[in-house]
Structure formats: structure tokens, C-alpha cells
Write a protein that holds these residues in place. Structure first.
Motif, short mmCIF file in Angstrom:
data_model
loop_
_atom_site.label_atom_id
_atom_site.label_comp_id
_atom_site.label_asym_id
_atom_site.label_seq_id
_atom_site.Cartn_x
_atom_site.Cartn_y
_atom_site.Cartn_z
N LYS A 44 0.83 -1.21 0.00
CA LYS A 44 0.00 0.00 0.00
C LYS A 44 0.86 1.26 0.00
CE LYS A 44 -3.98 -2.05 2.39
NZ LYS A 44 -4.91 -1.91 3.53
N GLY A 45 0.24 2.38 -0.38
CA GLY A 45 0.93 3.66 -0.39
C GLY A 45 2.01 3.77 -1.45
N ALA A 46 1.92 2.95 -2.50
CA ALA A 46 3.00 2.84 -3.48
C ALA A 46 2.95 3.91 -4.56
CB ALA A 46 2.97 1.45 -4.12
N PHE A 47 4.14 4.23 -5.05
CA PHE A 47 4.26 5.11 -6.22
C PHE A 47 5.64 4.93 -6.83
CE2 PHE A 47 5.95 7.67 -2.78
CZ PHE A 47 7.02 8.37 -3.34
N VAL A 48 5.81 5.37 -8.07
CA VAL A 48 7.11 5.36 -8.73
C VAL A 48 7.45 6.78 -9.17
CG1 VAL A 48 6.95 2.96 -9.51
CG2 VAL A 48 6.14 4.80 -11.00
N GLN A 49 8.74 7.03 -9.25
CA GLN A 49 9.21 8.30 -9.77
C GLN A 49 10.37 8.01 -10.71
OE1 GLN A 49 10.64 11.23 -6.88
NE2 GLN A 49 9.97 12.86 -8.26
N TYR A 50 10.20 8.41 -11.97
CA TYR A 50 11.22 8.16 -12.97
C TYR A 50 12.34 9.19 -12.85
CZ TYR A 50 8.61 4.54 -15.39
OH TYR A 50 7.98 3.36 -15.71
N LYS A 51 13.56 8.75 -13.10
CA LYS A 51 14.70 9.65 -13.02
C LYS A 51 14.55 10.75 -14.06
CE LYS A 51 19.75 9.71 -12.95
NZ LYS A 51 21.00 8.90 -13.06
#
Length: 281
Positions: A44-51
Motif C-alpha cells: 500500500k501507499g506505493a508510487f514510482v518516480q522516474y529519473k
């Protein structure tokens, strides 16, 4: 007591082995790309951030499965996560990841529009300086905190406003703060809790719980209940009974272990229901 202490050691180890974020890079692509993935318990609470990108992409947990078949041989459990990548409220793709004791594997991303699959591997990007801050994206709110080095807690809301506060300090330098995402008041919205070992023997954990209020789209700290009838004067070893919508706490008083049970009243405060002595197994 030994089982309680063992449980605490396992919790601390799980926090160490799940240091966030994980940095991932593509494999076999003409133009390599990398990203960081953040997530909490049960994905839960997940996200991604691309460089190279300032924005984040929320991830919605789709499934969590645990393979414990190697436990009899002394092997660790492997937990596999599947997330839907969300863009403008629609599924844009799917991430998959398997987590072991000290590493992650079988990481991939499948783009929905054409079904193309991208293989990813964990890497240590020397250009990324980890500042020790852990982050979750929950109910549209970015939550930042630290498991080890700081007591700071901050909420960044969708309107750009911030709220910052201080969490209770950890007395033991070898201990770690635990974070748990769950629906503590049974309103259909996930909340976040933080726990630390008690200041005494460290045989149970004290909780600070922040409830999400959908009416104002803010997190609000759960006020402690009236302890005049309970056996424990703290929110300790908190667990929830979703079927009965009850919140249980537990502590040790003298040579006895106690469990107090509470129910949320109409005004959102905890009301004592009953207490019982627990037999240590």
C-alpha cells in the motif's frame, strides 16, 4: 516474553531489509531508463518516480502473495506484488516485483496500450543520494517520515499545503520505527500508524495513529481514549478486528498480559468495551 522479544527482532529486521526506495533500471532497452519505487506493508501507499521527472505516478495494489514453501529448509519467504499504474484515474500499465529477505527480483512493467513488457533490475545508482526519508502516497497525500534517523513527519496535500509534526522518539538506538497502513476506524479509507518499542523493556510497541478524514481530505491524529476502565494506559500492540469493527490494544502489567478492546463512537472517539487477561503461549 521470549516470543515477544523474537517478534520485535523480526519486525526490526523486516524494516532493515525493506529500506525504501528501491532504484530500478531497464534491461535490454535501446534507451536505458531508471526509476525509484516506494511502497509500504502489503504494497500500500506505493508510487514510482522516474529519473529526470519531478512528478510521481501512483500505484494501486492489485495482489500480494507470499511463498513460504522454503521455510522448512530455512529459506526466507518471498512476497510478490502486482500494482496497477494509475494515470488520470485509469490503469496505464502493471508493475510486478518479488521481494526476498535481502533483495528483490522478477521486476517488470507491462505497458497497457500495446502490451509491451519491460524487464527491470535493482541497482545502486551512485547519483542518487539517499537522505533517509521514507515516503508513501496515500489518499492523494504524500507522507514523509523516517524509520531510523529522525522523528519528523510531514503531510503534503494535493493543494500544495504542508503539515509537519514530530513523532515520539525511539529510546533504543538499535530499534526502528515501524509504519503500518490500514483502515483503523473502518470508514473505507486507509490510515497510517507508526509504532516504537515501549520505553521500558521493549516487550510491546506504542502506537501513534493518523486517521484520514475524507470530508476535509486531511490526516488527523487519533486522540487517545479514556483509560479509566482499561488495563493499559496506552495505544500499545494495536490490532484491528475488521469483522466486528473493534480496535484491540495489549500491554504487560506486572507478570500479566492484558488486552483492551475499543469501539469507535459516533463522534470518532474510542470507547472502551472490555478488558481481558491474555495467556502467554
Amino acid at each position: 516474553m521470549m516470543k515477544k522479544l523474537l517478534l520485535i527482532c523480526i519486525v526490526i529486521m523486516s524494516v532493515f531489509t525493506r529500506a525504501q526506495p528501491f532504484t530500478l533500471k531497464s534491461v535490454g532497452e535501446p534507451k536505458e531508463f531508471s526509476l525509484q519505487i516506494y511502497y509500504g506493508r502489503a504494497g500500500k501507499g506505493a508510487f514510482v518516480q522516474y529519473k529526470g521527472q519531478k512528478g510521481i505516478i501512483p500505484l494501486q495494489i492489485k495482489s500480494v502473495t507470499t511463498d513460504s514453501t522454503g521455510r522448512s529448509d530455512g529459506q526466507p519467504d518471498f512476497t510478490s506484488y502486482v500494482w496497477d499504474e494509475m494515470a488520470d484515474g485509469k490503469v496505464n500499465g502493471t508493475y510486478r516485483l518479488t521481494e526476498g529477505l535481502r533483495q528483490i527480483s522478477d521486476v517488470s512493467y507491462e505497458r497497457k496500450k500495446d502490451g509491451k513488457k519491460f524487464k527491470l533490475v535493482m541497482t545502486e545508482d551512485k547519483s542518487e543520494v539517499y537522505d533517509g526519508v521514507n515516503k508513501y502516497f496515500l489518499n492523494g497525500v504524500m507522507i514523509s517520515f523516517n524509520h531510523f534517523y529522525s522523528d519528523d513527519l510531514s503531510f503534503k496535500y494535493a493543494d500544495g499545503s504542508y503539515f509537519t509534526t514530530i513523532l515520539p522518539s525511539i529510546d533504543n538506538p538499535d530499534a526502528a520505527r515501524q509504519s503500518i497502513i490500514d483502515d483503523y476506524n473502518f470508514d473505507g479509507y486507509d490510515d497510517i500508524a507508526f509504532s516504537i518499542p515501549d520505553a521500558g523493556m521493549g516487550v510491546y510497541r506504542t502506537f501513534t495513529i493518523w486517521l484520514y478524514n475524507p470530508a476535509v481530505k486531511r490526516f488527523e491524529e487519533l486522540k487517545e481514549p479514556d483509560y479509566s476502565q482499561s488495563q493499559c494506559s496506552c495505544l500499545c500492540d494495536v490490532s484491528i478486528d475488521k469483522s466486528k469493527k473493534l480496535l484491540n490494544t495489549g500491554c504487560r502489567g506486572g507478570a500479566r498480559w492484558w488486552q483492551d478492546t475499543y469501539r469507535f463512537g459516533k463522534n470518532g472517539t474510542l470507547k472502551w468495551v472490555h478488558s481481558k487477561e491474555e495467556t502467554e503461549k
